[in-house]
Enzyme design. Structure first.
Site, PDB file in Angstrom:
ATOM      1  N   SER A 228       0.873  -1.192   0.000  1.00 16.85           N
ATOM      2  CA  SER A 228       0.000   0.000   0.000  1.00 16.85           C
ATOM      3  C   SER A 228       0.898   1.227   0.000  1.00 16.85           C
ATOM      4  O   SER A 228       0.921   2.010   0.938  1.00 16.85           O
ATOM      5  CB  SER A 228      -0.930  -0.007   1.211  1.00 16.85           C
TER       6      SER A 228
ATOM      7  N   HIS B 223      -3.227  -5.838   2.268  1.00 20.04           N
ATOM      8  CA  HIS B 223      -2.363  -6.898   2.800  1.00 20.04           C
ATOM      9  C   HIS B 223      -3.047  -8.260   2.868  1.00 20.04           C
ATOM     10  O   HIS B 223      -2.414  -9.257   3.190  1.00 20.04           O
ATOM     11  CB  HIS B 223      -1.840  -6.508   4.187  1.00 20.04           C
TER      12      HIS B 223
ATOM     13  N   GLN C 184      -6.741  -1.439   7.221  1.00 24.24           N
ATOM     14  CA  GLN C 184      -5.554  -2.262   6.909  1.00 24.24           C
ATOM     15  C   GLN C 184      -4.948  -2.947   8.137  1.00 24.24           C
ATOM     16  O   GLN C 184      -4.536  -4.098   8.055  1.00 24.24           O
ATOM     17  CB  GLN C 184      -4.501  -1.390   6.213  1.00 24.24           C
ATOM     18  N   GLU C 185      -4.859  -2.210   9.266  1.00 29.26           N
ATOM     19  CA  GLU C 185      -4.168  -2.783  10.429  1.00 29.26           C
ATOM     20  C   GLU C 185      -4.838  -2.384  11.735  1.00 29.26           C
ATOM     21  O   GLU C 185      -5.100  -1.204  11.953  1.00 29.26           O
ATOM     22  CB  GLU C 185      -2.699  -2.293  10.471  1.00 29.26           C
TER      23      GLU C 185
ATOM     24  N   GLU D 170       1.678  -9.272   6.779  1.00 29.31           N
ATOM     25  CA  GLU D 170       2.517  -8.945   7.936  1.00 29.31           C
ATOM     26  C   GLU D 170       2.311  -9.909   9.094  1.00 29.31           C
ATOM     27  O   GLU D 170       2.768  -9.658  10.210  1.00 29.31           O
ATOM     28  CB  GLU D 170       2.241  -7.497   8.391  1.00 29.31           C
TER      29      GLU D 170
ATOM     30  N   ASP E 174      -3.942   1.396  11.523  1.00 32.53           N
ATOM     31  CA  ASP E 174      -3.483   2.027  10.284  1.00 32.53           C
ATOM     32  C   ASP E 174      -4.627   1.871   9.293  1.00 32.53           C
ATOM     33  O   ASP E 174      -4.892   0.758   8.826  1.00 32.53           O
ATOM     34  CB  ASP E 174      -2.206   1.361   9.740  1.00 32.53           C
TER      35      ASP E 174
ATOM     36  N   GLU F 202      -3.158   5.890  12.140  1.00 36.75           N
ATOM     37  CA  GLU F 202      -2.277   6.224  11.009  1.00 36.75           C
ATOM     38  C   GLU F 202      -3.118   6.385   9.739  1.00 36.75           C
ATOM     39  O   GLU F 202      -4.051   5.614   9.516  1.00 36.75           O
ATOM     40  CB  GLU F 202      -1.272   5.072  10.860  1.00 36.75           C
TER      41      GLU F 202
ATOM     42  N   ASP G 100       1.659   8.506   7.246  1.00 39.33           N
ATOM     43  CA  ASP G 100       2.561   7.560   6.569  1.00 39.33           C
ATOM     44  C   ASP G 100       2.553   7.915   5.081  1.00 39.33           C
ATOM     45  O   ASP G 100       3.457   8.605   4.599  1.00 39.33           O
ATOM     46  CB  ASP G 100       2.081   6.126   6.832  1.00 39.33           C
TER      47      ASP G 100
ATOM     48  N   LYS H 248       9.905   5.421   7.263  1.00 35.94           N
ATOM     49  CA  LYS H 248      10.287   4.210   6.534  1.00 35.94           C
ATOM     50  C   LYS H 248      11.453   4.600   5.626  1.00 35.94           C
ATOM     51  O   LYS H 248      11.236   5.305   4.624  1.00 35.94           O
ATOM     52  CB  LYS H 248       9.124   3.726   5.662  1.00 35.94           C
TER      53      LYS H 248
ATOM     54  N   HIS I 287       8.463  -0.920   9.654  1.00 38.36           N
ATOM     55  CA  HIS I 287       8.726  -1.929   8.619  1.00 38.36           C
ATOM     56  C   HIS I 287       7.856  -1.670   7.388  1.00 38.36           C
ATOM     57  O   HIS I 287       7.080  -0.716   7.369  1.00 38.36           O
ATOM     58  CB  HIS I 287       8.434  -3.329   9.179  1.00 38.36           C
ATOM     59  N   ARG I 288       7.945  -2.548   6.391  1.00 37.55           N
ATOM     60  CA  ARG I 288       7.040  -2.578   5.250  1.00 37.55           C
ATOM     61  C   ARG I 288       6.332  -3.928   5.247  1.00 37.55           C
ATOM     62  O   ARG I 288       6.736  -4.869   5.912  1.00 37.55           O
ATOM     63  CB  ARG I 288       7.793  -2.417   3.910  1.00 37.55           C
ATOM     64  N   SER I 289       5.287  -4.031   4.429  1.00 42.48           N
ATOM     65  CA  SER I 289       4.580  -5.324   4.384  1.00 42.48           C
ATOM     66  C   SER I 289       5.455  -6.412   3.763  1.00 42.48           C
ATOM     67  O   SER I 289       5.378  -7.576   4.145  1.00 42.48           O
ATOM     68  CB  SER I 289       3.261  -5.180   3.634  1.00 42.48           C
TER      69      SER I 289
ATOM     70  N   LYS J 183       6.884   0.193  14.606  1.00 44.63           N
ATOM     71  CA  LYS J 183       5.831  -0.659  14.063  1.00 44.63           C
ATOM     72  C   LYS J 183       6.507  -1.724  13.220  1.00 44.63           C
ATOM     73  O   LYS J 183       7.058  -1.430  12.159  1.00 44.63           O
ATOM     74  CB  LYS J 183       4.877   0.193  13.205  1.00 44.63           C
TER      75      LYS J 183
HETATM   76  P1  PGA Z   1       3.035  -1.189   3.112  1.00 43.71           P
HETATM   77  O1  PGA Z   1       2.093  -1.103   4.383  1.00 43.71           O
HETATM   78  O2  PGA Z   1       4.388  -1.570   3.560  1.00 43.71           O
HETATM   79  O3  PGA Z   1       2.349  -2.229   2.275  1.00 43.71           O
HETATM   80  O4  PGA Z   1       3.005   0.181   2.475  1.00 43.71           O
HETATM   81  C1  PGA Z   1       2.527  -0.660   5.627  1.00 43.71           C
HETATM   82  C2  PGA Z   1       1.863   0.602   6.019  1.00 43.71           C
HETATM   83  O5  PGA Z   1       0.978   1.122   5.291  1.00 43.71           O
HETATM   84  O6  PGA Z   1       2.195   1.140   7.071  1.00 43.71           O
HETATM   85 ZN    ZN Z   2       0.625   2.871   6.793  1.00 40.97          ZN
END
Ligand code: PGA
Ligand code: ZN
Length: 398
Positions: free
Chosen positions: A40, A143, A151-152, A193, A229, A272, A299, A324, A352-354, A375
């Site tokens: 994402s 994800h 998403q999270e 993740e 998130d 987020e 983000d 990131k 981190h990233r996914s 995170k």
């Molecule tokens: P991504 O997701 O690494 O797929 O961008 C993580 C996030 O959105 O924080």
């Molecule tokens: Zn994010």
């Protein structure tokens, strides 16, 4: 001085090719770094090229400039990467090669010094505070298919007395979510993740996570809250000018109302990307309403970019930023974003990233910069690599 930079394709946690860099120095220092990858991704991120293309370009343009550089001078290494690329967004050599080399050089320098990476990066002056890990326990969006729109859902063990207890609390919440889902007869796979990705509504996911957090909180005896998130840029449809939740849509105003309601109903510690990455004004309205009691984090909004963060600061769009390194391409650029955030009272969350590897740089970065949060998932080897490294750093065992 750097004598050799080698680049190779390795696997990331999704099984996709990513870039790994090795940096060798004259005095025998060695560092290895690997690029993560988002699903994402924000519209304004630095550009990730296909791994083999990025490697070929970096070998041609960057490696010759790096040989002879002093690995301990991170600014010089990263400036050489920028000069080799020649664009603002690393679209020539790829941010994936850039960030892998940038991290590998930092590790080689730490190796020469005989110091742990966090100390080389600035942790010699860190206080007693450790970053609180935000643990992804339920998720969907980009994800996982057929799961939540949000998403999270992130466990936030804000009252944990140590980083180790926080890490284990998040794992316990992840396990408790599985129990609660099981009791409700909901089968759940895992997303990219490692979070549970159940085929339930967002409303039911709130119930499940709230119940799981309460059970673990009772057990451990310290405060655990949770956060989100929303990755709302992925929900936002430019043509319809609305946030799309399956058959339902919300206007920007309705989205602000919805999120503000969630913050109060669930005492959320963290939200987020609650709004689209182009809507600073809506971010500012939400931050004005609930920013005194929760972290509103950018983000995709900020993409670790000082220009975008500056605009956010000027418009009071948020009160925290996700960092990131691969969104911007080098450790120096990531540090600049951290510094600008800190000077303006923004909390920082290293992330981190996914798509991830076993690389542990972000654990060191979080400690070195005194970040309030990190995170980096809850379970799964590429996530526990960072969490276990944090435990080791806290134990002075790195
Ligand atoms: P991504 O997701 O690494 O797929 O961008 C993580 C996030 O959105 O924080
Ligand atoms: Zn994010």
């Amino acid at each position: 001085r750097i004598t050799r930079v080698s680049l190779r394709r390795v696997l990331d946690s999704r099984g996709n090719p990513t870039v790994e860099a090795d940096v060798l120095t004259e005095s025998g220092g060695f560092g290895r770094g690997a690029a993560p990858s988002g699903a994402s991704t924000g519209e304004y991120e630095a550009i990730e090229l296909p791994a083999s293309e990025s490697i070929a370009k970096a070998r041609e343009h960057a490696v010759p400039r790096l040989e002879g550089q002093y690995a301990g001078d991170q600014r010089a290494v990263d400036a050489a990467l920028r000069a080799a690329d020649g664009t603002d967004d690393f679209s020539n050599i790829g941010a994936n090669s850039a960030v892998a080399i940038s991290m590998a050089a930092a590790k080689a320098a730490a190796d020469v010094l005989g110091a742990p990476l966090y100390q080389h990066l600035g942790g010699a002056f860190r206080g007693e505070n450790f970053p609180i890990p935000l643990g992804n326990v339920v998720g969907g969006g980009e994800h996982a298919k057929e799961a939540t729109h949000i998403q999270e859902f992130l466990s936030a063990p804000v009252g944990a007395p140590s980083v180790s207890e926080a890490v284990f609390a998040n794992a316990a919440v992840h396990a408790a979510v599985a129990d609660v889902l099981d009791e409700r007869g909901v089968p759940a796979a895992k997303g990219d993740e490692g979070a549970w990705a159940p085929p339930i509504s967002d409303a039911e996911a709130f119930e499940v996570v709230e119940e799981a957090v309460a059970r673990v909180e009772d057990d451990v005896g310290f405060e655990i809250r949770f956060g989100l998130d929303m990755a709302a840029a992925e929900l936002y449809d430019d043509d319809r000018e609305a946030y799309v939740y399956g058959d339902e849509t919300k206007s920007a105003g309705e989205q602000i109302e919805y999120v503000a309601g969630l913050v109060d109903e669930y005492d959320l510690a963290y939200v987020e990307d609650p709004l689209d990455e182009n809507d600073y004004a809506a971010f500012a309205e939400l931050t004005d309403r609930v920013g005194d009691r929760t972290l509103i984090c950018g983000d995709d909004l900020f993409v670790t970019n000082v220009e975008r963060l500056r605009e956010g600061i000027e418009t009071d769009a948020a009160n925290s930023i996700l960092i990131k390194p691969n969104q911007i391409g080098t450790l120096s650029d990531a540090f600049d974003a951290v510094e600008l955030a800190a000077r303006n009272g923004y909390e920082t969350i290293i992330s981190h990233r996914s798509g991830e590897t076993e690389d542990t740089t972000i654990a060191h970065l979080a400690v070195a910069t005194d970040a309030g949060f990190i995170k980096t998932g809850t379970v799964g080897g590429e996530r526990t690599a960072k969490l276990n490294e944090l435990v080791r750093i806290a134990d002075d065992a790195v």
